[in-house]
Design an enzyme around this catalytic site. Structure first.
Site: not given
Ligand code: IMP
Ligand code: MG
Length: 177
Positions: A42, A98, A101, A150-151, A163
């Protein structure tokens, strides 16, 4: 299924955000050569633009993690599937992602990088959820916050698609990861 995309951050706005972050790194690391480590896939476009807006020397590497491993449901531990080649002991490291979340991914990677004994380690994210929980790691450098939804675009994907889009868009129907 076809998804409807709505632009929430334009390419011009991204350019401003990234240039601002680049200037801060240039100032904060003025006499240093930081190692910038991006999380694949990402962060690839963000990283490419970011390093070109920095005017001090930097080194660049990437790490790839998977929260899926052998199962179809994400685990809490992000397994590193491609690791850094650089010796970061005693170095000033900036982890670049990127979007934060839940924060689980960066939490795991930060813990791993700390075992390699860098001199310092900072976290940068282009995007973070406005409603992120208190336990979510706070980036030292943040592009902007976003709401729910979701983005995609500017490196971020939905099922490996979108992407390449120059804007960050929210998917109005369909969700997944
Ligand atoms: P986390 O471990 O829950 O913080 O997830 C982070 C990873 O999930 C990011 O680095 C992204 O690769 C993916 N991710 C989370 N939300 C999104 C979204 O809205 N769009 C695309 N990828 C996302
Ligand atoms: Mg990621």
């Amino acid at each position: 299924m076809t998804e409807t995309l709505k632009t929430i951050i334009t390419a011009a706005e991204l350019n401003e955000i990234v240039r601002g972050l680049g200037s801060r790194i240039t100032l904060d690391y003025a006499s240093k050569t930081p190692v910038m480590i991006g999380l694949l896939k990402g962060s690839f476009i963000f990283m490419a633009d970011l390093v070109r807006s920095i005017t001090i020397p930097v080194e660049v590497d990437f790490i790839r993690t998977s929260r899926y491993g052998m199962s179809d449901t994400p685990s809490n531990e992000a397994a590193v599937t491609i690791d850094t080649d650089l010796d970061i002991r005693g170095r000033d490291v900036i982890l670049v992602d990127d979007i934060i979340d839940t924060g689980r991914t960066v939490e795991g990677v930060l813990a791993r990088l700390r075992t390699m004994r860098p001199a310092s380690i900072k976290l940068m994210a282009l995007l973070m959820r406005r409603n992120a929980g208190v336990e979510c790691p706070k980036p030292d450098y943040l592009g902007t916050t976003i709401g729910e939804g979701f983005v995609v675009g500017y490196g971020l994907d939905y099922k490996e698609r979108y992407r390449h889009l120059p804007d960050v868009c929210v998917i109005e129907e369909g969700r997944g990861g």
